[in-house]
Design an enzyme around this catalytic site. Structure first.
Site, mmCIF file in Angstrom:
data_model
loop_
_atom_site.group_PDB
_atom_site.id
_atom_site.type_symbol
_atom_site.label_atom_id
_atom_site.label_comp_id
_atom_site.label_asym_id
_atom_site.label_seq_id
_atom_site.Cartn_x
_atom_site.Cartn_y
_atom_site.Cartn_z
ATOM 1 N N ASN A 109 -6.407 0.085 -15.975
ATOM 2 C CA ASN A 109 -7.250 -0.532 -16.876
ATOM 3 C C ASN A 109 -7.050 -1.907 -17.126
ATOM 4 O OD1 ASN A 109 -9.309 -0.543 -18.859
ATOM 5 N ND2 ASN A 109 -8.526 0.832 -20.163
ATOM 6 N N HIS A 160 -6.733 2.219 -29.493
ATOM 7 C CA HIS A 160 -6.949 3.739 -28.961
ATOM 8 C C HIS A 160 -7.307 4.557 -30.065
ATOM 9 C CE1 HIS A 160 -5.072 2.254 -25.199
ATOM 10 N NE2 HIS A 160 -5.904 3.176 -24.478
#
Length: 482
Positions: free
Chosen positions: A336, A369
């Site tokens: 990512n 997250h």
């Protein structure tokens, strides 16, 4: 078949919207007017949000608008700080909506909200950063010092108006699942000629070709080795080696899901020609050109037509790297990448207390997250493994050659992969009680392995540390004393 569709309805809709976004790219790129292209991108983005989120679309839309208002209302000196705290406060409220009597948004809406947080906070830091960099350059000129132009993109002020910020936040490209890209990249797309001359079709086909493989592998792994099985008594009755290796299967399934989503997201960019830059800019994920940016902006149409391009700016995943790199440190760099860039530029490099930079970056990554314990178990465990890994890397792998390097590399790869799988189990189980049930069934063995490796590594490092050569003066003194 019907049961499968019902169970995975939201994922199927999300996948369909990503494929639609890929398909609409050539038509979007063909729009001639800049204003028409900006409005078409924003309207399409808002439609996608509403389809995915329904009534809960109010959350991503409202939070982004509030963030834009704060950027324009606050002074350039403090807009980035105010926007950061606003967007992350709303993200926290958004995820706790059920505690306030509201409907808890879906996971797909959560992904959109996460991307909008990156965009709105990121552009506020771009605005502030450009102001600081230009001020620093002017000060150096006044003091008649040489201005080092390692990366000259900040030698111009970035100050978009409200409407430009609106279009940047809600443009459909990258809205569903990334990648993150800077406002500068977005602005270049409309005013630089690269998208007209890059081979969008070729890049898109080359990017998409592995998606069916990723999806097939995800379905196979997740059905043969389901996550919930590790919490069952039947799992606990298996032999220890089987239980030890089971996280490899569930992490493999998770990786295939991420690879598929990220690859489709990159294809949305390539099909529209978004994020294409000439290769001589040495383009980096999230950032764009790292050298000679001003020269690239002055490139003529003829030069643009004959240039070689890449889409490194919007590359999220280096899949081959994720599967093959030896160390966890390198694995973190290829996973990512666009989000890693955002964390590095917005948090790590701008955090004022040097000893706490890494902790600030990890903490922001965790809360971005979510607030579940699994994210803390997974992300905050990385530095402890890295401490041990760095010691063995320097002692045994760094200077090794030939067969020895391959053998040590395989051992380090295995340990890195096993560590990631063990951490991923916590990431996927999410809640503390579920994580504790699983880790207890495994006697928390991997933390013990980490600690043993670290202590042993520290001892080996002391024993094998090369002694500093004595200087001539010290040698003479020793001879005289003898």
């Amino acid at each position: 078949m019907f049961a499968f569709i019902t169970k995975n309805k939201n994922d199927i809709i999300y996948l369909s919207l990503l494929l639609f976004s890929v398909g609409v790219g050539p038509r979007y790129r063909a729009l001639k007017s800049v204003e028409a292209k900006k409005w078409a991108g924003s309207i399409l983005g808002l439609i996608l949000i509403i389809i995915v989120s329904g009534y809960n679309a109010v959350h991503p839309i409202l939070s982004a608008l509030l963030g834009i208002i704060v950027i324009k209302a606050a002074t350039v000196k403090y807009c980035h700080i105010a926007t950061f705290f606003l967007m992350f406060s709303y993200l926290f409220f958004f995820r706790m909506a059920d505690k306030f009597g509201l409907q808890l948004p879906s996971g797909q809406t959560n992904l959109i909200e996460m991307i909008l947080v990156l965009r709105v906070v990121g552009v506020s830091f771009e605005i502030n950063g450009s102001w600081l960099a230009v001020g620093k350059a002017k000060k150096q000129e006044q003091e008649q010092k040489d201005v080092k132009e390692k990366d000259d993109e900040f030698l111009e002020i970035i100050n978009p108006d409200f409407l430009d910020l609106f279009h940047y936040a809600f443009n459909y490209i990258g809205l569903l699942t990334g990648p993150y890209y800077r406002y500068r990249t977005y602005n270049d797309y409309f005013y630089l000629p690269y998208s007209k001359y890059v081979d969008c079709f070729g890049f898109t086909i080359n990017t998409l070709r592995m998606v069916p493989v990723y999806i097939s592998m995800y379905l196979a792994f997740s059905n043969i080795w389901p996550l919930e099985y590790i919490l069952t008594e039947d799992h606990n009755n298996r032999n220890f080696v089987y239980r030890m290796m089971y996280p490899w299967a569930i992490f493999a399934a998770f990786r295939q899901r991420i690879y598929a989503g990220m690859t489709l997201a990159e294809s949305v960019c390539t099909s529209a020609g978004f994020g294409a830059y000439p290769v001589q800019g040495r383009n980096r994920s999230g950032h764009g050109p790292t050298v000679g940016y001003m020269k690239l902006k002055e490139m003529s149409e003829e030069e643009a037509r004959n240039s070689e391009y890449d889409f490194n700016t919007v590359e999220s995943m280096d899949v081959w790297g994720c599967e093959t790199v030896v160390t966890l440190r390198d694995s973190m760099k290829v996973w990512n990448k666009a989000v890693q860039y955002w964390v590095a530029m917005v948090v790590y490099k701008r955090f004022p207390i040097k000893p706490l930079k890494i902790h600030a970056a990890l903490f922001v990554s965790v809360i971005w997250h979510g607030y579940h314990a699994g994210y803390f178990f997974c992300i905050y465990a990385c530095p402890f493994y890295l401490m041990a890994e760095d010691i063995y890397y320097k002692l045994y792998y760094k200077d090794a050659t030939g067969t020895k390097k391959k053998v040590i590399g395989f051992i380090m790869w295995f340990l890195r992969s096993h560590s990631e799988s063990y951490q991923a189990a916590a990431f996927l189980l999410l809640t503390f009680d579920r994580i504790w049930i699983y880790y207890t069934s495994m006697h928390h063995y991997w933390y013990g392995v980490w600690l043993t490796f670290l202590i042993l590594g520290l001892i080996l490092n002391l024993v094998q540390r090369p002694r500093k050569p004595k200087i001539k003066g010290e040698e003479k003194k020793q001879e005289i004393s003898n």
